[in-house]
Design a protein around this motif. Structure first.
Motif, PDB file in Angstrom:
ATOM      1  N   LYS A   1     -55.521 -17.856  37.544  1.00  0.00           N
ATOM      2  CA  LYS A   1     -55.080 -18.507  38.678  1.00  0.00           C
ATOM      3  C   LYS A   1     -53.725 -17.858  38.985  1.00  0.00           C
ATOM      4  N   VAL A   2     -53.662 -17.442  40.266  1.00  0.00           N
ATOM      5  CA  VAL A   2     -52.274 -16.776  40.657  1.00  0.00           C
ATOM      6  C   VAL A   2     -51.249 -17.897  41.013  1.00  0.00           C
ATOM      7  N   HIS A   3     -50.292 -18.048  40.313  1.00  0.00           N
ATOM      8  CA  HIS A   3     -49.248 -19.009  40.366  1.00  0.00           C
ATOM      9  C   HIS A   3     -48.346 -18.697  41.587  1.00  0.00           C
ATOM     10  N   ALA A   4     -47.719 -20.007  42.561  1.00  0.00           N
ATOM     11  CA  ALA A   4     -47.030 -19.563  43.565  1.00  0.00           C
ATOM     12  C   ALA A   4     -46.051 -18.458  43.426  1.00  0.00           C
ATOM     13  N   ALA A   5     -45.367 -18.147  42.333  1.00  0.00           N
ATOM     14  CA  ALA A   5     -44.417 -17.262  42.252  1.00  0.00           C
ATOM     15  C   ALA A   5     -45.039 -15.695  41.983  1.00  0.00           C
ATOM     16  N   GLY A   6     -46.340 -15.548  42.250  1.00  0.00           N
ATOM     17  CA  GLY A   6     -47.183 -14.289  42.116  1.00  0.00           C
ATOM     18  C   GLY A   6     -47.508 -14.175  40.515  1.00  0.00           C
ATOM     19  N   ASN A   7     -47.163 -15.060  39.627  1.00  0.00           N
ATOM     20  CA  ASN A   7     -47.481 -14.950  38.334  1.00  0.00           C
ATOM     21  C   ASN A   7     -48.918 -15.080  38.071  1.00  0.00           C
ATOM     22  N   ILE A   8     -49.559 -14.315  37.123  1.00  0.00           N
ATOM     23  CA  ILE A   8     -50.780 -14.566  37.028  1.00  0.00           C
ATOM     24  C   ILE A   8     -51.092 -15.512  35.527  1.00  0.00           C
TER      25      ILE A   8
END
Length: 189
Positions: free
Chosen positions: A25-32
């Motif tokens: 999943k790509v997190h809201a902050a752009g982290n994966i």
């Protein structure tokens, strides 16, 4: 292949002997965020595999603020680390940025599905199910999908064999990891 990811293209998840990524999943902050199984390692008496979760930066580097820059590995069995094999199958990120992971374990004696929660920084959450994996499906089921409800509860879908017939099993949990007895028959359907 995006060669800007991790400076060369691929990003690695654990050792190179049997890595399996089951969910991304790509997190809201752009982290994966990645969940799965980082491969087998020599356990106390035999080879063991652990469920694992890690977080990458948007550039594909291991996120140093997640579990001190390490992959978070854990067992879904009770007592912890008793399983021969554990694997993360799916996860959700709840409203409080915690990662709730569904997976399964197999001790060669008993197998089952369970759920574990990580804090936003990647630590095992001691406030969840008294610090242990939460489990409600009967033995022999494998966790599949997980859904986070508003307010912190969640529903886990599992599948397995019951009485010689394949079946689907749903379990609903409260935010603290205890089964939600108001759902179905004693928290299951």
């Amino acid at each position: 292949l995006d060669t800007t990811c991790n400076g060369a293209g691929p990003a690695h998840f654990g050792p190179a002997n049997g890595n399996v990524v089951q969910a991304v999943k790509v997190h809201a902050a752009g982290n994966i965020v990645l969940a799965g199984n980082p491969g087998y390692r020599l356990g106390t008496a035999q080879f063991q595999s652990y469920a694992a979760v890690t977080r990458l930066t948007p550039a594909g580097q291991i996120d140093g603020s997640f579990n001190n820059g390490n992959v978070q590995e854990f067992s879904f069995s009770q007592p912890p680390d008793a399983a021969v094999d554990s694997s993360a199958q799916a996860f959700v990120i709840d409203d409080s940025e915690r990662i709730v992971v569904s997976g399964d374990y197999d001790t060669n004696v008993i197998s089952g599905a369970a759920v574990q929660r990580l804090t936003p920084t990647g630590a095992l959450d001691p406030a969840f199910a008294a610090g242990a994996p939460a489990s409600n499906p009967p033995s022999g089921y494998t966790a599949g999908a997980i859904y986070a409800e508003p307010g912190g509860g969640f529903v886990v879908g599992s599948y397995g064999i019951a009485g010689g017939t394949g079946s689907v099993y749903l379990a609903k949990f409260l935010p603290d990891g205890t089964p939600n007895a108001s759902f179905g028959s004693s928290s299951t359907a």
